[in-house]
Design an enzyme around this catalytic site. Structure first.
Site, PDB file in Angstrom:
ATOM      1  N   GLY A  65       6.866  -6.552   8.298  1.00 53.88           N
ATOM      2  CA  GLY A  65       7.326  -5.882   8.747  1.00 53.88           C
ATOM      3  C   GLY A  65       7.229  -5.282  10.055  1.00 53.88           C
ATOM      4  N   ASP A 111      -1.555 -10.291  -1.262  1.00 50.21           N
ATOM      5  CA  ASP A 111       0.096 -10.651  -0.096  1.00 50.21           C
ATOM      6  C   ASP A 111      -0.509 -11.418   1.258  1.00 50.21           C
ATOM      7  OD1 ASP A 111      -1.820  -8.962   1.177  1.00 50.21           O
ATOM      8  OD2 ASP A 111      -0.378  -6.826   0.300  1.00 50.21           O
ATOM      9  N   THR A 112      -1.619 -11.006   1.705  1.00 48.30           N
ATOM     10  CA  THR A 112      -1.060 -12.173   3.138  1.00 48.30           C
ATOM     11  C   THR A 112      -1.423 -13.664   2.369  1.00 48.30           C
ATOM     12  OG1 THR A 112      -2.885 -11.098   3.935  1.00 48.30           O
ATOM     13  CG2 THR A 112      -2.956 -12.261   5.038  1.00 48.30           C
ATOM     14  N   GLY A 117       6.117  -0.567  -3.431  1.00 50.41           N
ATOM     15  CA  GLY A 117       6.621  -2.018  -4.552  1.00 50.41           C
ATOM     16  C   GLY A 117       7.853  -2.037  -4.864  1.00 50.41           C
ATOM     17  N   ARG A 118       8.237  -3.119  -4.865  1.00 53.73           N
ATOM     18  CA  ARG A 118       9.517  -4.342  -4.983  1.00 53.73           C
ATOM     19  C   ARG A 118       9.208  -4.851  -6.483  1.00 53.73           C
ATOM     20  NH1 ARG A 118      10.155  -6.503   0.675  1.00 53.73           N
ATOM     21  NH2 ARG A 118       8.251  -7.534  -0.292  1.00 53.73           N
ATOM     22  N   THR A 147       0.777  -3.040   7.504  1.00 52.92           N
ATOM     23  CA  THR A 147      -0.026  -1.736   7.715  1.00 52.92           C
ATOM     24  C   THR A 147      -0.904  -2.555   7.425  1.00 52.92           C
ATOM     25  OG1 THR A 147       0.914  -0.630   4.729  1.00 52.92           O
ATOM     26  CG2 THR A 147      -0.999  -0.194   6.060  1.00 52.92           C
ATOM     27  N   ASN A 184      -9.289  -9.163  10.363  1.00 51.97           N
ATOM     28  CA  ASN A 184      -8.495  -7.904   9.368  1.00 51.97           C
ATOM     29  C   ASN A 184      -8.230  -7.084  11.012  1.00 51.97           C
ATOM     30  OD1 ASN A 184      -7.785  -5.685   8.075  1.00 51.97           O
ATOM     31  ND2 ASN A 184      -8.123  -6.781   6.652  1.00 51.97           N
ATOM     32  N   ALA A 192       1.038  -1.047   0.086  1.00 50.89           N
ATOM     33  CA  ALA A 192      -0.011  -0.135  -0.167  1.00 50.89           C
ATOM     34  C   ALA A 192       1.104   1.316   0.010  1.00 50.89           C
ATOM     35  CB  ALA A 192      -1.129  -0.050   0.966  1.00 50.89           C
TER      36      ALA A 192
END
Length: 484
Positions: free
Chosen positions: A417, A244-245, A22-23, A266, A303, A19
């Site tokens: 993270g 992504d999760t 990006g990588r 996030t 969530n 969010a």
């Protein structure tokens, strides 16, 4: 901490879109160890257009193309590209062309969508269809707003963000199954598009493309894209857990049913991995969700707000600071927060007021005053209050998960993270009374790469999640935190 390697043996490319950034990461599995090398990182900056909040998807696509071009230059033998991103958001297309910028899930238009959907189906009926936690920004609610405004009538296809990127690379339109499960339009019972639900909501039944499962090939780069990226090879784009999760959970090195995961970034996704959904009224009341996982698993989770609260607070305190300056300031504040010995306010991080961007410290103070608590005053107290509140929410969510599933959770794995945040991990262990294992940090990219590795044969194609998680254990360290 990832294991770096020379690029010659790294033949997989993970595009990981978050969010805020990006990588592009190269990876490969040799002798049971996953090695990775970061090639590119770029910002993902939403933009306001009038009163609406959008994703700048063209800028994001240009940046990831630059990253892929760099990856191909560093490792000419790339076999596969996998794409993951956040959930629920999409682009509408007509004749293959994008109709405007995709809306951001934090745009406040979504509350109207909730009203529109609930006029046709009650919350209980909707949950019986899709098994999803109620979030105002679920795709089903966004679609309802698009339909009311007539904008949906202009589109012949809707593609979720990673599927849109894959389409621009390959020319193939598919919807990856784990991300499809977050739309609210997928049947929780059979894992296919719920045409009865879609019809009852008066939405187009052919708007969403056919499903593809993680590990299946979407298609090869088109010749024009391959030329722009600097390759003559027909590199395949492979479906991964594009939510992504879903990719992150693949990389959780858990063993057995007495473990839980927290994918902490996030957002915080707190839950357990199951073989079948839980669609009881108790699960709906507790606002748990049943989302698709890799290899047909179910991510039964809630969530919970996450480090968004901290990052928005840091942004508020340092509007003009660079990312490096904010990171340095955060390190100092975390040390000061850890040294606080007096109680601080614990608030509900899932309160709707904390969803939109803005002045989080003021919102936290207002919440505390409204609920009769002494608000935090110093910056360090705000930080400590955020982390204590997240840890308390994690503990409560996991206790509820135990009740709903009948499982006894002994170990909590924190990945992403948040696994780097020593204070958050320590507080989670203390408030939950359970052992916490933190790491790996790059869980989403790791899960993305592992699914690709199995698809191209770097891992036994018959390997299951346990074998893939053994590779994670071989490749990345974890930190242990004990309660007390």
């Amino acid at each position: 901490m990832t294991k770096d390697s020379t690029t010659a043996e790294l033949t997989l490319a993970a595009v990981d879109l978050g969010a805020t950034s990006g990588r592009v990461i190269l990876g490969g599995v040799t002798e049971g160890v996953l090695r990775m090398k970061h090639l590119a990182r770029f910002p993902n900056i939403p933009q306001h257009v009038g009163e609406d909040l959008h994703w700048n998807i063209q800028s994001l696509f240009a940046s990831l193309n630059d990253g892929l071009r760099k990856a191909i230059g560093a490792s000419p033998n790339i076999e596969s590209i996998g794409i993951d991103s956040w959930a629920v958001d999409y682009g509408l297309l007509c004749g293959g062309r994008l109709l405007g910028l995709p809306h951001h899930y934090r745009d406040d238009r979504t509350s109207r969508g909730v009203e529109l959907v609930h006029e046709r189906l009650s919350p209980s009926e909707l949950f019986a269809h899709n098994g999803l936690q109620h979030l105002d920004f679920n795709t089903v609610f966004q679609f309802a707003v698009e339909a009311e405004t007539g904008f949906l009538d202009l589109a012949d296809r809707a593609l979720l963000v990673p599927d849109l990127i894959a389409y621009w690379l390959t020319g193939e339109m598919r919807t990856e199954a784990t991300n499809a499960s977050t739309t609210g339009l997928l049947s929780v019972l059979n894992g296919d598009w719920d045409t009865d639900l879609i019809t009852r909501l008066d939405l187009p039944t052919d708007l969403l493309p056919p499903l593809v499962s993680p590990g299946e090939r979407i298609g090869a780069l088109t010749p024009a894209v391959a030329q722009r990226l600097g390759t003559a090879d027909p590199i395949q784009v492979t479906a991964v857990g594009s939510h992504d999760t879903a990719s992150a959970v693949v990389a959780v090195p858990m063993e057995g049913p007495n473990t839980a995961f927290i994918s902490s970034g996030t957002w915080s996704l707190v839950g357990v991995e199951l073989d079948a959904p839980v669609v009881t009224e108790e699960a709906r009341d507790a606002n748990f969700t049943n989302e698709g996982g890799v290899d047909g698993t179910v991510r039964f989770l809630k969530n919970v707000s996450g480090l968004w609260l901290l990052s928005e607070s840091m942004r508020q305190w340092g509007h003009d600071a660079t990312d490096a300056q904010r990171s340095s300031d955060l390190e100092t504040l975390l040390a000061e927060a850890a040294a606080i010995t007096t109680p601080v306010a614990v608030f509900d991080p899932s309160d709707d007021r904390f969803t939109p961007p803005g002045d989080m410290p003021t919102r936290i103070r207002d919440w505390c005053v409204e609920h009769g608590q002494e608000p935090p005053h110093t910056l360090a107290e705000v930080v400590r209050s955020i982390l204590e509140s997240l840890a308390a929410a994690y503990a409560q969510t996991l206790a509820t998960a135990e009740e709903l599933t009948g499982r006894s959770i002994e170990t909590i794995h924190i990945v992403g993270g948040g696994s780097q945040n020593t204070l958050l991990c320590r507080l989670t262990a203390q408030r939950s009374g359970r052992r916490v294992l933190a790491g790996p940090i790059e869980a989403t990219a790791i899960g993305n790469l592992l699914v690709q590795a199995r698809s191209v044969g770097q891992i036994d194609p018959a390997a299951g999640l346990n074998e893939m998680r053994q590779i994670v254990k071989n490749s990345f360290p974890v930190e242990e935190y004990l309660p007390g």
